[in-house]
Design a protein around this motif. Structure first.
Motif, short mmCIF file in Angstrom:
data_model
loop_
_atom_site.label_atom_id
_atom_site.label_comp_id
_atom_site.label_asym_id
_atom_site.label_seq_id
_atom_site.Cartn_x
_atom_site.Cartn_y
_atom_site.Cartn_z
N GLU A 109 -108.39 -26.63 30.26
CA GLU A 109 -108.84 -27.12 29.50
C GLU A 109 -109.76 -25.99 28.28
OE1 GLU A 109 -112.07 -30.75 29.07
OE2 GLU A 109 -111.56 -29.36 30.66
N TYR A 145 -115.46 -36.00 26.60
CA TYR A 145 -114.70 -36.21 24.97
C TYR A 145 -115.75 -37.94 24.79
CZ TYR A 145 -112.07 -32.44 25.94
OH TYR A 145 -111.61 -31.43 26.98
N ARG A 152 -109.64 -35.94 24.68
CA ARG A 152 -108.49 -35.66 25.53
C ARG A 152 -107.80 -37.17 26.14
NH1 ARG A 152 -111.49 -32.91 30.85
NH2 ARG A 152 -112.63 -35.57 31.22
N PHE A 167 -103.61 -33.07 24.96
CA PHE A 167 -104.72 -34.11 23.97
C PHE A 167 -104.42 -34.17 22.32
CE2 PHE A 167 -106.39 -31.03 27.19
CZ PHE A 167 -107.87 -30.77 26.77
#
Length: 201
Positions: free
Chosen positions: A183, A8, A174, A157
């Motif tokens: 997820e 991420y 995240r 998130f």
């Protein structure tokens, strides 16, 4: 197939060279996570998630459960393992002012909730977006954000629209670690939500 070991933030970037609502999902290093295509001219939403822009392998499919329904929901299906992850359910009347969605698991039990953080950003984005010429620039200074919370009340998130012409780019981060299957459920739900929210303006 679960989406795992993701770096991420993830970038959701729409292509403006096609008539279809296609977008790439890449990680922080620019590596492909998926390529998303919404089928055109369908009365019900039909979205295919491919491995990359070559579209050589279909990974997931998202389909609307109703023809016309103010509280429409969208089933999230894994084509590799032939399983259903769950569904994304859009709130009806309550979402006119501020977007709100429920994410349910394969047993139809609530797992997560997606809420738009500011109703005022949506209001001004919609209002200013209708003004000729000026409306073209709303994507640079009016950018909604969304938070995904679990049934435990924790934020997992954060998603936000990034400054760009035509609302082309979204970014997902995240906040805390999450189970791989959950997820995947959340990411599939959010990519469908992005298509719905972008269509709403």
């Amino acid at each position: 197939m679960v989406l795992k070991n993701l770096n991420y933030p993830l970038d959701f970037k729409f292509k403006i060279s096609t008539l279809a609502s296609d977008f790439n999902i890449t990680d922080r290093n620019g590596n492909y996570v998926a390529y998303v295509r919404q089928k055109m001219f369908k009365l019900k939403e039909d979205v295919i998630v491919f491995n990359d822009e070559s579209k050589s392998k279909e990974l997931f499919r998202i389909k609307a459960n109703q023809w016309i329904d103010f509280n429409a929901s969208y089933s999230l299906n894994d084509l590799t393992d032939n399983k259903n992850y769950g569904r994304l359910a859009r709130k009806g009347m309550r979402s006119l002012w501020k977007a709100s969605y429920d994410i349910l698991d394969s047993n139809d039990q609530p797992k997560f909730k997606v809420q738009e953080d500011s109703a005022w950003v949506r209001f001004w984005d919609s209002f200013v977006g209708e003004i000729p010429l000026i409306g073209m620039f709303t994507g640079y200074f009016l950018n909604p954000s969304y938070t995904v919370t679990g049934i435990d009340g924790k934020a997992y998130f954060k998603m936000k629209k990034m400054p760009s012409f035509f609302g082309r780019r979204f970014q997902l981060d995240r906040v805390i670690d999450i189970d791989d299957e959950d997820e995947s459920l959340v990411i599939l739900s959010l990519l469908m939500m992005v298509l719905l929210e972008r269509a709403r303006g």
